[in-house]
Scaffold this motif. Sequence first.
Motif, PDB file in Angstrom:
ATOM      1  N   ASP A  22      -2.219 -16.369  -6.687  1.00  7.42           N
ATOM      2  CA  ASP A  22      -1.252 -15.299  -6.973  1.00  7.42           C
ATOM      3  C   ASP A  22      -1.686 -14.038  -6.238  1.00  7.42           C
ATOM      4  OD1 ASP A  22       0.531 -16.678  -8.757  1.00  7.42           O
ATOM      5  OD2 ASP A  22      -1.122 -16.696 -10.192  1.00  7.42           O
ATOM      6  N   CYS A  23      -1.658 -14.122  -4.935  1.00  9.22           N
ATOM      7  CA  CYS A  23      -2.124 -13.014  -4.098  1.00  9.22           C
ATOM      8  C   CYS A  23      -1.078 -11.893  -4.087  1.00  9.22           C
ATOM      9  CB  CYS A  23      -2.369 -13.525  -2.678  1.00  9.22           C
ATOM     10  SG  CYS A  23      -2.985 -12.288  -1.541  1.00  9.22           S
ATOM     11  N   THR A  24      -1.536 -10.676  -3.957  1.00  6.14           N
ATOM     12  CA  THR A  24      -0.639  -9.530  -3.809  1.00  6.14           C
ATOM     13  C   THR A  24      -0.662  -9.073  -2.359  1.00  6.14           C
ATOM     14  OG1 THR A  24      -2.365  -7.909  -4.289  1.00  6.14           O
ATOM     15  CG2 THR A  24      -1.124  -8.798  -6.166  1.00  6.14           C
ATOM     16  N   ALA A  25       0.389  -8.392  -1.978  1.00  5.02           N
ATOM     17  CA  ALA A  25       0.452  -7.866  -0.613  1.00  5.02           C
ATOM     18  C   ALA A  25      -0.688  -6.883  -0.359  1.00  5.02           C
ATOM     19  CB  ALA A  25       1.800  -7.198  -0.379  1.00  5.02           C
ATOM     20  N   GLU A  26      -1.044  -6.119  -1.390  1.00  4.20           N
ATOM     21  CA  GLU A  26      -2.124  -5.143  -1.236  1.00  4.20           C
ATOM     22  C   GLU A  26      -3.456  -5.840  -0.946  1.00  4.20           C
ATOM     23  OE1 GLU A  26       1.243  -3.406  -3.207  1.00  4.20           O
ATOM     24  OE2 GLU A  26       0.037  -5.179  -3.707  1.00  4.20           O
ATOM     25  N   HIS A  27      -3.710  -6.957  -1.630  1.00  5.11           N
ATOM     26  CA  HIS A  27      -4.959  -7.690  -1.412  1.00  5.11           C
ATOM     27  C   HIS A  27      -5.012  -8.253   0.011  1.00  5.11           C
ATOM     28  CE1 HIS A  27      -8.376 -10.320  -2.258  1.00  5.11           C
ATOM     29  NE2 HIS A  27      -7.689 -11.291  -1.641  1.00  5.11           N
ATOM     30  N   LEU A  28      -3.907  -8.859   0.444  1.00  6.69           N
ATOM     31  CA  LEU A  28      -3.876  -9.416   1.794  1.00  6.69           C
ATOM     32  C   LEU A  28      -4.047  -8.316   2.838  1.00  6.69           C
ATOM     33  CD1 LEU A  28      -3.484 -11.701   3.782  1.00  6.69           C
ATOM     34  CD2 LEU A  28      -1.009 -11.485   3.465  1.00  6.69           C
ATOM     35  N   GLU A  29      -3.379  -7.195   2.622  1.00  4.99           N
ATOM     36  CA  GLU A  29      -3.497  -6.074   3.565  1.00  4.99           C
ATOM     37  C   GLU A  29      -4.929  -5.566   3.637  1.00  4.99           C
ATOM     38  OE1 GLU A  29      -1.061  -3.162   5.922  1.00  4.99           O
ATOM     39  OE2 GLU A  29      -0.364  -4.821   4.691  1.00  4.99           O
ATOM     40  N   ALA A  30      -5.580  -5.497   2.483  1.00  6.02           N
ATOM     41  CA  ALA A  30      -6.969  -5.028   2.453  1.00  6.02           C
ATOM     42  C   ALA A  30      -7.887  -5.988   3.201  1.00  6.02           C
ATOM     43  CB  ALA A  30      -7.429  -4.862   1.005  1.00  6.02           C
ATOM     44  N   GLU A  31      -7.647  -7.289   3.057  1.00  7.68           N
ATOM     45  CA  GLU A  31      -8.468  -8.272   3.763  1.00  7.68           C
ATOM     46  C   GLU A  31      -8.281  -8.164   5.272  1.00  7.68           C
ATOM     47  OE1 GLU A  31     -10.733 -10.954   2.568  1.00  7.68           O
ATOM     48  OE2 GLU A  31     -10.767  -9.202   1.240  1.00  7.68           O
ATOM     49  N   LEU A  32      -7.044  -7.987   5.713  1.00  8.35           N
ATOM     50  CA  LEU A  32      -6.789  -7.849   7.144  1.00  8.35           C
ATOM     51  C   LEU A  32      -7.387  -6.562   7.692  1.00  8.35           C
ATOM     52  CD1 LEU A  32      -3.102  -9.148   7.338  1.00  8.35           C
ATOM     53  CD2 LEU A  32      -5.208 -10.401   7.775  1.00  8.35           C
ATOM     54  N   ASP A  33      -7.327  -5.492   6.905  1.00  8.93           N
ATOM     55  CA  ASP A  33      -7.972  -4.241   7.322  1.00  8.93           C
ATOM     56  C   ASP A  33      -9.482  -4.429   7.459  1.00  8.93           C
ATOM     57  OD1 ASP A  33      -5.598  -2.891   7.436  1.00  8.93           O
ATOM     58  OD2 ASP A  33      -5.779  -1.997   5.444  1.00  8.93           O
ATOM     59  N   ARG A  34     -10.054  -5.189   6.544  1.00 10.93           N
ATOM     60  CA  ARG A  34     -11.500  -5.433   6.604  1.00 10.93           C
ATOM     61  C   ARG A  34     -11.871  -6.189   7.882  1.00 10.93           C
ATOM     62  NH1 ARG A  34     -14.448  -9.655   5.783  1.00 10.93           N
ATOM     63  NH2 ARG A  34     -12.682 -10.865   4.970  1.00 10.93           N
ATOM     64  N   VAL A  35     -11.075  -7.191   8.234  1.00 12.14           N
ATOM     65  CA  VAL A  35     -11.345  -7.938   9.461  1.00 12.14           C
ATOM     66  C   VAL A  35     -11.224  -7.028  10.679  1.00 12.14           C
ATOM     67  CG1 VAL A  35     -10.519  -9.800  10.957  1.00 12.14           C
ATOM     68  CG2 VAL A  35     -10.664 -10.160   8.487  1.00 12.14           C
ATOM     69  N   SER A  36     -10.183  -6.207  10.712  1.00 10.57           N
ATOM     70  CA  SER A  36     -10.003  -5.290  11.841  1.00 10.57           C
ATOM     71  C   SER A  36     -11.172  -4.330  11.978  1.00 10.57           C
ATOM     72  CB  SER A  36      -8.700  -4.493  11.670  1.00 10.57           C
ATOM     73  OG  SER A  36      -7.582  -5.330  11.740  1.00 10.57           O
TER      74      SER A  36
END
Length: 409
Positions: A77-91
Amino acid sequence: MLLASGTGSYRVKRAMERAASALGMERHDASVSLTEIMVTAHRGDNFRTVVREVYRVKVDAARIAALEHVSRHLPEDCTAEHLEAELDRVSRTVTPVWKPWQNTLAGGVACAGFAILNRFSPLDALVVLVAASAGQDLRRRLAHRWLNQFGVAALAAALASLVYLVIVALLDATGLPLLRSVNGPGYVASLLFLVPGFPMITSILDMARLDFTAGLSRATYSLGLVIAATLSAWVMSFATGMAPLPTQFSLPGAWQWIAFALATFLGVAGFAVLFNSTAPMVLVAALLGMIGNLCRLGLGQAGMPNQLAAGVGGLVIGLMAAPLAPRLHLPRITLTVPACVIMVPGAAMYRMMYWLNGRDVSQALGFGADAVLTVVSISAGLAVARMLTDPHWAFAKPIPSPHAFRSRA
């Protein structure tokens, strides 16, 4: 982000499907080319279509691995905020693994390995190392300035050719027999850091999945880079009178095979560094490439056609990578493609363009056919290995998401 890192469309689509499923989408459709993604996501009676363009094409194996890890470990049950934070971390955290001087030297080492495998002498390979390093340094600097990639390839090829020919002229001027033994035609090996092996191989893999939109665009991009680099090299050879002729230097007995093994290991490691692979990726890819390429060379000497031998080499690499990749928690593509690049006949591609410009169509067609068939065979070997070890590739049906799209109607 995955597309900008150079991975194939299959992995891009699968990662987006995992994210869509985790975010609660009922259906997800995507069309992926080399530089564009068009996505439609559905939930209930609502849907949204988004088109994004990638402005820069490169290969970043470390980022591919990080993004694959994110897509495979999203909460149900992922949220858009969690996914966005993970992608920001990778960047933010996944940066170039290797220092600029290491990247520059890797280009030279990769081409020196190619030179040994193309039967140039060790002294030739040393000159190739210097010339290719100069060309790779220029390519790296210009790429950071966002210059046109085809123009960058042409300039880097011109510099590498010029450096090689200048060094050869200086060695020849010494009058020493050993130094004068360097082959001027060996300049073709100093250009092989420009061979677009990653998009070449992934284009065939995409088409094996019947994804012709991505496959044909990658193949066209690869062809454009080869033409830009070979035309530039041809101008240099025309101005100097040098021809990229094959050589047949060899060492006695088992020493030749030791040289091939070492050249393959270092060549694959050099290309893996250029792809921004992590140290474990570099080591594993180099070992896989060494085994697969020695199989190819052995079968070729036993009388098997070179193209078929290359396909067997790709098959061996793919089968060995199948159990290793999941155990090491690494995407298979970050191991198999760098391992196979050393088998791509880059020298034949440059010779094809040289003879085409020299109006010797029969020579050009011979080298061109050899290059195309070898690349197709390598990719076919990887595809067959994937079909033998992954049922999703073996059967032509839609691949289900890790957890089926949930209906919220």
